[in-house]
Design a protein around this motif. Structure first.
Motif, mmCIF file in Angstrom:
data_model
loop_
_atom_site.group_PDB
_atom_site.id
_atom_site.type_symbol
_atom_site.label_atom_id
_atom_site.label_comp_id
_atom_site.label_asym_id
_atom_site.label_seq_id
_atom_site.Cartn_x
_atom_site.Cartn_y
_atom_site.Cartn_z
ATOM 1 N N UNK A 163 15.225 -2.460 -9.692
ATOM 2 C CA UNK A 163 16.263 -2.997 -10.586
ATOM 3 C C UNK A 163 17.368 -1.965 -10.793
ATOM 4 N N UNK A 164 16.978 -0.724 -11.077
ATOM 5 C CA UNK A 164 17.949 0.351 -11.324
ATOM 6 C C UNK A 164 18.856 0.562 -10.112
ATOM 7 N N UNK A 184 4.659 -1.078 -11.419
ATOM 8 C CA UNK A 184 5.696 -1.043 -12.454
ATOM 9 C C UNK A 184 6.838 -0.113 -12.059
ATOM 10 N N UNK A 185 6.464 1.084 -11.593
ATOM 11 C CA UNK A 185 7.465 2.069 -11.207
ATOM 12 C C UNK A 185 8.354 1.578 -10.079
ATOM 13 N N UNK A 186 7.750 0.921 -9.104
ATOM 14 C CA UNK A 186 8.524 0.427 -7.972
ATOM 15 C C UNK A 186 9.524 -0.643 -8.415
ATOM 16 N N UNK A 192 -0.217 4.128 -0.532
ATOM 17 C CA UNK A 192 -1.397 3.285 -0.282
ATOM 18 C C UNK A 192 -1.441 2.097 -1.230
ATOM 19 N N UNK A 193 -1.175 2.360 -2.522
ATOM 20 C CA UNK A 193 -1.185 1.287 -3.512
ATOM 21 C C UNK A 193 -0.149 0.218 -3.171
ATOM 22 N N UNK A 194 1.058 0.651 -2.862
ATOM 23 C CA UNK A 194 2.153 -0.299 -2.654
ATOM 24 C C UNK A 194 2.069 -1.005 -1.310
ATOM 25 N N UNK A 208 11.785 4.177 -2.311
ATOM 26 C CA UNK A 208 11.085 4.490 -3.556
ATOM 27 C C UNK A 208 10.258 5.770 -3.418
ATOM 28 N N UNK A 209 9.577 5.926 -2.290
ATOM 29 C CA UNK A 209 8.758 7.122 -2.090
ATOM 30 C C UNK A 209 9.620 8.374 -2.017
ATOM 31 N N UNK A 210 10.787 8.225 -1.415
ATOM 32 C CA UNK A 210 11.723 9.352 -1.387
ATOM 33 C C UNK A 210 12.178 9.706 -2.805
#
Length: 303
Positions: free
Chosen positions: A89-90, A82-84, A30-32, A10-12
């Motif tokens: 899913x995508x 939310x973004x993660x 940090x959040x995730x 995800x970070x990539x």
């Protein structure tokens, strides 16, 4: 750490596809990482398929209760989560998106929950002080309530910051800011008994540097984790038969509220809590006013 592979993917994605800055990527990480640690540590979840909307809402309430995050930081955490999950899913990592309907936690607009003095006393008296772990746990609970320090401040507390000869503890808070917090005789005595009788037993003979001068140690000689403090508080609440939702930060809320109910100056409480703004501390005046209203209604002949 669980979810490590998914996090890196995800970070990539956000770095290369969305073109986010390095600082934004670090904030997302940090959040995730905190989110995943909560899921794994508190909810015992090791894969995305087991995550539900309730788990996410519980985590956000944890950020409000434990971390006292400002609205902006809370909103950013929601965006990260939310973004993660949308990415997962995508990319076909998981089928469902439990974060799709997540909202700001209702607790964010509510007054902090506190324990009554009787409930606090029941918890402070609950550890079995005939055992080494019980002596340590009592010292931890007394320290949390006696100083109002955050859990991260307690786990990072070092021996040379105990200035008991003048009745203070030097606390290192958020942003590495230091403050002097008074500590009462009861808490001081509990900490001293733990240091004199127990701490040395917990230190590792093979690796004495493992403790790094930390006051509170686990039985393997290392510093206690936030999760360990959570477990100690949960055990004390269960033994004291407390029915409320009890978590380590509730000692801080109770500390501030009980001081104000006793007539303490708001600025003094702000200093002891280490709040940079008096506005943060003022939330406890609402708790205090509700207490005064209750007293007035109960005892005033014209109430």
């Amino acid at each position: 750490m669980a979810f490590k592979q998914e996090l890196e993917l995800y970070l990539q994605f956000v770095k290369l596809e969305k073109g986010l800055s390095e600082n934004s990527v670090v904030a997302y990480r940090n959040d995730l990482e905190r989110y995943f640690s909560y899921l794994q540590g508190y909810k015992k979840i090791s894969d995305l398929a087991g995550v539900t909307l309730n788990h996410i809402e519980d985590f956000l309430n944890y950020l409000v209760d434990e971390e006292m995050l400002a609205a902006g930081s809370l909103a950013r955490n929601i965006s990260s989560i939310r973004g993660f999950h949308e990415f997962a899913v995508v990319e076909g990592i998981t089928k469902a998106n439990p974060a799709e309907l997540v909202e700001l936690p209702k607790k964010a607009s509510k007054l902090p929950e506190v324990l009554s003095p009787d409930e606090i006393m029941a918890m402070l008296d609950s550890p079995d002080t005939s055992t080494d772990a019980g002596i340590r746990d009592k010292a931890i609970l007394e320290c949390l309530y006696g100083t109002g320090m955050r859990v991260s401040e307690l786990t990072g507390l070092e021996k040379d910051r105990l200035i008991f000869e003048i009745g203070f503890i030097r606390v290192v808070g958020k942003g590495n800011k230091e403050r002097l917090v008074p500590v009462g005789e009861v808490a001081q005595q509990a900490i001293e008994i733990y240091i004199e009788q127990v701490r040395g037993k917990f230190m590792s003979d093979k690796d004495p540097q493992k403790a790094k001068n930390k006051v509170f140690l686990n039985q393997r000689g290392g510093p206690l984790s936030r999760m360990s403090i959570w477990n100690i508080v949960q055990k004390a609440a269960k033994n004291a038969d407390i029915q409320k939702n009890v978590y380590p930060h509730i000692f801080r809320h109770s500390f501030a509220t009980h001081l104000l109910e006793g007539g303490a100056d708001l600025r003094a409480v702000q200093e002891m809590l280490g709040h940079s703004s008096i506005l943060t501390t003022e939330i406890y005046t609402h708790v205090d006013r509700s207490f005064l209203h209750q007293v007035h209604k109960e005892f005033h002949p014209r109430a």
